[in-house]
Write an enzyme that holds these catalytic residues in place. Structure first.
Site, short mmCIF file in Angstrom:
data_model
loop_
_atom_site.label_atom_id
_atom_site.label_comp_id
_atom_site.label_asym_id
_atom_site.label_seq_id
_atom_site.Cartn_x
_atom_site.Cartn_y
_atom_site.Cartn_z
N GLY A 141 0.79 -1.22 0.00
CA GLY A 141 0.00 0.00 0.00
C GLY A 141 0.83 1.27 0.00
O GLY A 141 0.27 2.37 -0.06
N CYS A 142 2.13 1.15 0.04
CA CYS A 142 3.05 2.30 0.11
C CYS A 142 3.72 2.51 -1.25
O CYS A 142 4.37 1.61 -1.77
CB CYS A 142 4.09 2.04 1.20
SG CYS A 142 5.44 3.24 1.22
N GLY A 143 3.59 3.71 -1.79
CA GLY A 143 4.20 4.02 -3.08
C GLY A 143 5.71 3.91 -3.06
O GLY A 143 6.31 3.39 -4.01
#
Length: 113
Positions: free
Chosen positions: A10-12
């Site tokens: 979920g983290c770019g």
């Protein structure tokens, strides 16, 4: 080269770091640390190998770490909190034969490829 990434999909920044690893041709092991958190011993080893303190590996954004006084806590208290609540681990951590980096920004991974 083999690489392990402690990853949050979920983290770019974590996704971009994983893409750099994959594009480098490394054999990548992906560990979704929110589902399978590292042990206290592994976290301590990762931070030592990265040359940072557990406090420097603490995720402050979107957590209650500051309210709990974790940035000022001792190493063992910080690591214990991270093991109990993996969302407190700043990501992504990457380990290769050349070392460990907390890859913020994502380009930090190039130092160990």
């Amino acid at each position: 080269m083999k690489a392990t990434i402690w990853h949050n999909p979920g983290c770019g920044t974590s996704r971009n770091t994983l893409a750099i690893l994959q594009e480098s041709g490394a054999q990548v092991t992906v560990i979704e640390y929110l589902k399978a958190p590292p042990s206290a011993e592994k976290l301590a080893q990762l931070y030592a190998d990265a040359g940072i303190t557990p406090q420097q590996g603490l995720r402050l954004n979107g957590t209650d770490a500051e309210e709990r006084g974790l940035p000022q806590a001792d190493d063992s208290a910080v690591i214990a909190a991270m093991v109990a609540e993996p969302k407190l681990i700043e990501r992504p951590l990457v380990e290769t034969d050349k070392g460990v980096r907390l890859c913020r920004p994502k380009e930090k991974v190039l130092e160990i490829l």
